[in-house]
Design an enzyme around this catalytic site. Structure first.
Site, PDB file in Angstrom:
ATOM      1  N   LYS A  22     -21.355  64.579 -19.665  1.00 17.45           N
ATOM      2  CA  LYS A  22     -20.161  63.851 -20.120  1.00 17.45           C
ATOM      3  C   LYS A  22     -20.537  62.481 -20.684  1.00 17.45           C
ATOM      4  O   LYS A  22     -20.134  62.120 -21.785  1.00 17.45           O
ATOM      5  CB  LYS A  22     -19.191  63.669 -18.939  1.00 17.45           C
ATOM      6  CG  LYS A  22     -18.078  62.658 -19.213  1.00 17.45           C
ATOM      7  CD  LYS A  22     -17.145  62.492 -18.035  1.00 17.45           C
ATOM      8  CE  LYS A  22     -17.591  61.553 -16.959  1.00 17.45           C
ATOM      9  NZ  LYS A  22     -17.264  60.120 -17.157  1.00 17.45           N
ATOM     10  N   ASN A  23     -21.302  61.720 -19.919  1.00 17.09           N
ATOM     11  CA  ASN A  23     -21.558  60.331 -20.314  1.00 17.09           C
ATOM     12  C   ASN A  23     -22.578  60.196 -21.437  1.00 17.09           C
ATOM     13  O   ASN A  23     -22.816  59.090 -21.936  1.00 17.09           O
ATOM     14  CB  ASN A  23     -21.966  59.499 -19.084  1.00 17.09           C
ATOM     15  CG  ASN A  23     -20.775  59.271 -18.168  1.00 17.09           C
ATOM     16  OD1 ASN A  23     -19.626  59.533 -18.540  1.00 17.09           O
ATOM     17  ND2 ASN A  23     -21.035  58.790 -16.958  1.00 17.09           N
ATOM     18  N   CYS A 117      -9.738  49.494 -13.284  1.00 12.31           N
ATOM     19  CA  CYS A 117      -9.491  50.889 -12.946  1.00 12.31           C
ATOM     20  C   CYS A 117      -9.714  51.051 -11.449  1.00 12.31           C
ATOM     21  O   CYS A 117      -9.992  50.073 -10.755  1.00 12.31           O
ATOM     22  CB  CYS A 117     -10.373  51.838 -13.752  1.00 12.31           C
ATOM     23  SG  CYS A 117     -12.046  51.976 -13.172  1.00 12.31           S
ATOM     24  N   ARG A 122     -14.151  45.920 -13.968  1.00 15.14           N
ATOM     25  CA  ARG A 122     -14.846  46.439 -15.139  1.00 15.14           C
ATOM     26  C   ARG A 122     -14.550  45.684 -16.447  1.00 15.14           C
ATOM     27  O   ARG A 122     -14.008  46.236 -17.400  1.00 15.14           O
ATOM     28  CB  ARG A 122     -14.549  47.929 -15.298  1.00 15.14           C
ATOM     29  CG  ARG A 122     -14.894  48.704 -14.048  1.00 15.14           C
ATOM     30  CD  ARG A 122     -14.670  50.190 -14.190  1.00 15.14           C
ATOM     31  NE  ARG A 122     -15.695  50.836 -14.988  1.00 15.14           N
ATOM     32  CZ  ARG A 122     -15.719  52.148 -15.238  1.00 15.14           C
ATOM     33  NH1 ARG A 122     -14.780  52.918 -14.756  1.00 15.14           N
ATOM     34  NH2 ARG A 122     -16.678  52.681 -15.939  1.00 15.14           N
ATOM     35  N   ASP A 305     -22.749  56.796  -9.437  1.00 18.43           N
ATOM     36  CA  ASP A 305     -21.959  58.014  -9.647  1.00 18.43           C
ATOM     37  C   ASP A 305     -22.307  59.121  -8.654  1.00 18.43           C
ATOM     38  O   ASP A 305     -21.684  60.185  -8.672  1.00 18.43           O
ATOM     39  CB  ASP A 305     -22.142  58.532 -11.085  1.00 18.43           C
ATOM     40  CG  ASP A 305     -21.444  57.655 -12.103  1.00 18.43           C
ATOM     41  OD1 ASP A 305     -20.610  56.817 -11.706  1.00 18.43           O
ATOM     42  OD2 ASP A 305     -21.728  57.802 -13.309  1.00 18.43           O
ATOM     43  N   ARG A 397     -11.668  65.572 -15.366  1.00 16.77           N
ATOM     44  CA  ARG A 397     -12.208  64.603 -16.324  1.00 16.77           C
ATOM     45  C   ARG A 397     -13.710  64.789 -16.485  1.00 16.77           C
ATOM     46  O   ARG A 397     -14.246  64.520 -17.551  1.00 16.77           O
ATOM     47  CB  ARG A 397     -11.968  63.167 -15.839  1.00 16.77           C
ATOM     48  CG  ARG A 397     -10.536  62.734 -15.907  1.00 16.77           C
ATOM     49  CD  ARG A 397     -10.431  61.268 -15.622  1.00 16.77           C
ATOM     50  NE  ARG A 397     -11.256  60.507 -16.561  1.00 16.77           N
ATOM     51  CZ  ARG A 397     -11.368  59.205 -16.578  1.00 16.77           C
ATOM     52  NH1 ARG A 397     -10.688  58.492 -15.695  1.00 16.77           N
ATOM     53  NH2 ARG A 397     -12.122  58.588 -17.447  1.00 16.77           N
TER      54      ARG A 397
HETATM   55  N1  EPU Z   1     -19.814  44.766 -16.408  1.00 21.54           N
HETATM   56  C1  EPU Z   1     -19.455  43.469 -16.689  1.00 21.54           C
HETATM   57  N2  EPU Z   1     -19.263  43.109 -17.999  1.00 21.54           N
HETATM   58  C2  EPU Z   1     -19.401  43.983 -19.010  1.00 21.54           C
HETATM   59  C3  EPU Z   1     -19.770  45.314 -18.744  1.00 21.54           C
HETATM   60  C4  EPU Z   1     -19.981  45.678 -17.415  1.00 21.54           C
HETATM   61  O1  EPU Z   1     -19.309  42.650 -15.788  1.00 21.54           O
HETATM   62  O2  EPU Z   1     -19.199  43.588 -20.171  1.00 21.54           O
HETATM   63  C5  EPU Z   1     -20.048  45.172 -15.005  1.00 21.54           C
HETATM   64  C6  EPU Z   1     -19.080  46.254 -14.547  1.00 21.54           C
HETATM   65  O3  EPU Z   1     -17.857  45.710 -14.114  1.00 21.54           O
HETATM   66  C7  EPU Z   1     -19.872  46.908 -13.448  1.00 21.54           C
HETATM   67  C8  EPU Z   1     -21.326  46.816 -13.949  1.00 21.54           C
HETATM   68  O4  EPU Z   1     -21.308  45.792 -14.933  1.00 21.54           O
HETATM   69  O5  EPU Z   1     -19.754  46.173 -12.264  1.00 21.54           O
HETATM   70  C9  EPU Z   1     -21.875  48.079 -14.585  1.00 21.54           C
HETATM   71  O6  EPU Z   1     -20.937  48.601 -15.472  1.00 21.54           O
HETATM   72  P1  EPU Z   1     -21.321  49.453 -16.768  1.00 21.54           P
HETATM   73  O7  EPU Z   1     -20.866  48.720 -17.980  1.00 21.54           O
HETATM   74  O8  EPU Z   1     -22.746  49.884 -16.714  1.00 21.54           O
HETATM   75  O9  EPU Z   1     -20.392  50.736 -16.575  1.00 21.54           O
HETATM   76  P2  EPU Z   1     -19.719  51.551 -17.734  1.00 21.54           P
HETATM   77  O10 EPU Z   1     -20.608  51.537 -18.919  1.00 21.54           O
HETATM   78  O11 EPU Z   1     -18.313  51.138 -17.891  1.00 21.54           O
HETATM   79  C10 EPU Z   1     -20.885  53.837 -17.190  1.00 21.54           C
HETATM   80  C11 EPU Z   1     -20.436  55.224 -16.852  1.00 21.54           C
HETATM   81  C12 EPU Z   1     -19.840  55.236 -15.449  1.00 21.54           C
HETATM   82  C13 EPU Z   1     -20.917  54.755 -14.475  1.00 21.54           C
HETATM   83  C14 EPU Z   1     -21.434  53.374 -14.900  1.00 21.54           C
HETATM   84  C15 EPU Z   1     -22.569  52.865 -14.043  1.00 21.54           C
HETATM   85  C16 EPU Z   1     -19.851  56.109 -19.026  1.00 21.54           C
HETATM   86  C17 EPU Z   1     -18.808  56.582 -19.953  1.00 21.54           C
HETATM   87  N3  EPU Z   1     -19.447  55.648 -17.838  1.00 21.54           N
HETATM   88  O12 EPU Z   1     -19.706  53.013 -17.120  1.00 21.54           O
HETATM   89  O13 EPU Z   1     -19.496  56.579 -15.158  1.00 21.54           O
HETATM   90  O14 EPU Z   1     -20.410  54.691 -13.168  1.00 21.54           O
HETATM   91  O15 EPU Z   1     -21.880  53.423 -16.261  1.00 21.54           O
HETATM   92  O16 EPU Z   1     -23.651  53.733 -14.101  1.00 21.54           O
HETATM   93  O17 EPU Z   1     -21.038  56.187 -19.339  1.00 21.54           O
HETATM   94  C18 EPU Z   1     -18.317  58.302 -14.083  1.00 21.54           C
HETATM   95  O18 EPU Z   1     -18.855  59.103 -14.859  1.00 21.54           O
HETATM   96  O19 EPU Z   1     -17.673  58.673 -13.049  1.00 21.54           O
HETATM   97  C19 EPU Z   1     -18.426  56.878 -14.341  1.00 21.54           C
HETATM   98  C20 EPU Z   1     -17.590  55.979 -13.803  1.00 21.54           C
END
Ligand code: EPU
Length: 423
Positions: A22-23, A117, A122, A305, A397
Site C-alpha cells: 500500500k505505502n 488523525c 501528524r 506500523d 484501507r
Molecule cells: N512529522 C512532522 N512533520 C512533518 C512530517 C512528519 O512532525 O512534516 C512527524 C509525524 O507527525 C510523525 C513522524 O514525523 O510523528 C513520522 O511521520 P512520517 O511523515 O514519516 O509519516 P507519514 O509519512 O505520514 C508514513 C506511512 C505510515 C507510517 C509512517 C511511519 C504512508 C502513506 N504512510 O506516514 O503508515 O506509519 O510513515 O513509518 O506511507 C499505515 O500504513 O498504517 C501508516 C500509518
C-alpha cells in the site's frame, strides 16, 4: 455495517499470499501526475486507500482505470485542476502526496491540510519547508495549502526528522525541478527506495533513495512508466505475528525478507522459527512465546506500523515486555480493546508494559485505525471463544481480503454484517 468474526484457538497451517505494498503504491500513483502519457502499475492491492487515491487523481482530471492488480493512469482531455479537496484528503492523509507533483508539473497546487488523525497530530511542516527551499511560495488559507512556483529549482534540504511521505513529496517535486537537489536526513523506508526506482524509470536521475542522503537531478519533462509494486512488508509482518500468536507452520508467500529484518529479529527472540524459503518466509511456532521488548524507530528500526500487532503477540507471552512507541504520540488506541479481551497492559506516556496472560478471551471490540484493527484480529485468533472486530473499514484501507487469506491457513474467521450501533 461489516465486522470480522473470529473463533479463536486454532493453529495456522499452509500458505498465505502477500500482495503489493500500500505505502509504495500510493506515492507511485501520485508520481503519475509528473507525466502525461499512460503509466501502468502492476501488483496494486485492492484497498480502500487505492480507491481513494484513484478518486483523487480523477478529481484532478486524470483518466484512471482500476482493474487491480493493474492500474493505468493517463492524462484526460480536460486540463488538470491542481486541487485536492478536504473531502478526499480527510479520508486519507497520504493525499498530501499530490502536493509535490502538482506544484512541480503545473506551477500551482491547492491541497487541503490533512489535520490530525487517530494516531497523532501528524503535521506536514517538513513537506512545506522543503518545497519553499525549492522556490515555492506557500500560504495557508481556509484550511488549504496553496503553493506556487513557475518552475522549482534544485536546492539542498535537510529534514529535521525522518518523514516518509515528506521525503517522497520532495523527491517527486525535485524530479521536475531545474538542476540538482540534495535531500539530507531522508526516510530510508523501502517504499522511498521504490519511488526512487520509478522516478528513474521516468527519466529523473535519483541516487541514494533508501539511504539518508538522496541526490536528484531534475528534468524538463518526465516519461510515463510501467512498474510492479514491491510486496507489502507490513502485511507480511502482520501475518507473521498472527502465525506466531496462533502457533502452527505457514509459508508467507512473496514476503520481502530483507525489508522485514527488524521484525524478524524480534520475532525470533520470542522463540518463533523463521526461515527464508523461495521468495517467501516460512514461520512456525511450537513452544511458548518469550516476552521481548520493542522500541519503534524509523527504518531500519522496528516499524511503528507493526507495534500494535506485536503487542497482541506479547499479550500471550510468558512474562513481561515493554513496548515503546517513538514515532506517533497516540498509537496505543488498541490497548483499551485488548484489555477488554483480558490482556494485562499498563501504559505510561509512550510506553506500554505488557504482562502476558495465559489466554485472552473473545469479546466484541472496535477498531480505531488500520494497524490497531490488525492487532485485534491477531488477538481474536488466540482468544478463547468468539471475537467480533467492528469498524472493519479501517482494515479494508490496508489489508486486501484479510479474512479470506487467514481462513485459507485454517483460521475460523469470516466477514459478517452487524447492527451499526455499537454493542
Ligand atoms: N512529522 C512532522 N512533520 C512533518 C512530517 C512528519 O512532525 O512534516 C512527524 C509525524 O507527525 C510523525 C513522524 O514525523 O510523528 C513520522 O511521520 P512520517 O511523515 O514519516 O509519516 P507519514 O509519512 O505520514 C508514513 C506511512 C505510515 C507510517 C509512517 C511511519 C504512508 C502513506 N504512510 O506516514 O503508515 O506509519 O510513515 O513509518 O506511507 C499505515 O500504513 O498504517 C501508516 C500509518
Amino acid at each position: 455495517m461489516d465486522a470480522v468474526r473470529i473463533r479463536g484457538s486454532r493453529r495456522l497451517n499452509g500458505r498465505i499470499p502477500v500482495g503489493g505494498a500500500k505505502n509504495a503504491a500510493l506515492p507511485i500513483l501520485c508520481a503519475t501526475l509528473l507525466s502525461d502519457g499512460e503509466s501502468l502499475l502492476r501488483r496494486v492491492p485492492r484497498l480502500r486507500d487505492i480507491e481513494t487515491t484513484a478518486a483523487l487523481l480523477r478529481f484532478l482530471g486524470r483518466n484512471v482505470e482500476v482493474a487491480t492488480p493493474e492500474v493505468r493512469v493517463a492524462a484526460a482531455s480536460s486540463p488538470v485542476r491542481p486541487e485536492a479537496p478536504y473531502e478526499l484528503v480527510r479520508q486519507m492523509r497520504a493525499s498530501v502526496l499530490v502536493l509535490g507533483p502538482l506544484l512541480a508539473r503545473f506551477g500551482r497546487a491547492k491541497v487541503s491540510l490533512p489535520g490530525g488523525c487517530a494516531i497523532g497530530a501528524r503535521p506536514i511542516d517538513q513537506h512545506l519547508q522543503g518545497l519553499q527551499a525549492l522556490g515555492a511560495k506557500i500560504r495557508v488559507e481556509h484550511g488549504y495549502v496553496i503553493a506556487e512556483a513557475p518552475r522549482l529549482r534544485g536546492a539542498e534540504i535537510v529534514f529535521d526528522l525522518s518523514t516518509v511521505t515528506g521525503t517522497e513529496n520532495l523527491m517527486m517535486a525535485a524530479a521536475l525541478a531545474r538542476g540538482r537537489t540534495t535531500l539530507v536526513n531522508c526516510a530510508r523506508e523501502p517504499e522511498v527506495e521504490e519511488l526512487g526506482k520509478v522516478l528513474n524509470k521516468m527519466g529523473a536521475a535519483v541516487e541514494g533513495a533508501g539511504t539518508a542522503t538522496i541526490h536528484i537531478t531534475g528534468r524538463d519533462e518526465l516519461e510515463p512508466f510501467d512498474h510492479a509494486i514491491i510486496s507489502d512488508r507490513i502485511e507480511a509482518g502482520t501475518f507473521m505475528a498472527a502465525i506466531a500468536a496462533a502457533g502452527g507452520n505457514v509459508l508467507v508467500e512473496h514476503a520481502p525478507f530483507d525489508d522485514l529484518e527488524p521484525v524478524i529479529v524480534k520475532l525470533r527472540q520470542t522463540g518463533v522459527g523463521i526461515e527464508r524459503e523461495g521468495d517467501g518466509i516460512r514461520v512456525w511456532r511450537e513452544q511458548p512465546i518469550r516476552p521481548v521488548d520493542v522500541t519503534t524507530a524509523p527504518h531500519p528500526g522496528f516499524p511503528t506500523d507493526m507495534q500494535a500487532q506485536f503487542m497482541a503477540l506479547m499479550c500471550v507471552a510468558e512474562g513481561r515486555s515493554v513496548l515503546t512507541e517513538t514515532i506517533f504520540e497516540n498509537r496505543f488506541m488498541h490497548v483499551p480493546e485488548l484489555l477488554r479481551m483480558g490482556a494485562d497492559i499498563e501504559t505510561r506516556n509512550n510506553t506500554a508494559i505488557v504482562q502476558g496472560v495465559g489466554a485472552l478471551s473473545g469479546a466484541s471490540v472496535m477498531a480505531t485505525d488500520l494497524r490497531a484493527s490488525a492487532s485485534l484480529v491477531i488477538a481474536g485468533l488466540v482468544a478463547e471463544g468468539e471475537t467480533v472486530v467492528r469498524r472493519v473499514y479501517h482494515l479494508d484501507r490496508g489489508y486486501e481480503a484479510i479474512e479470506k487469506k487467514l481462513a485459507g491457513v485454517g483460521a475460523d474467521i469470516e466477514r459478517v454484517r452487524v447492527d451499526a450501533r455499537p454493542p
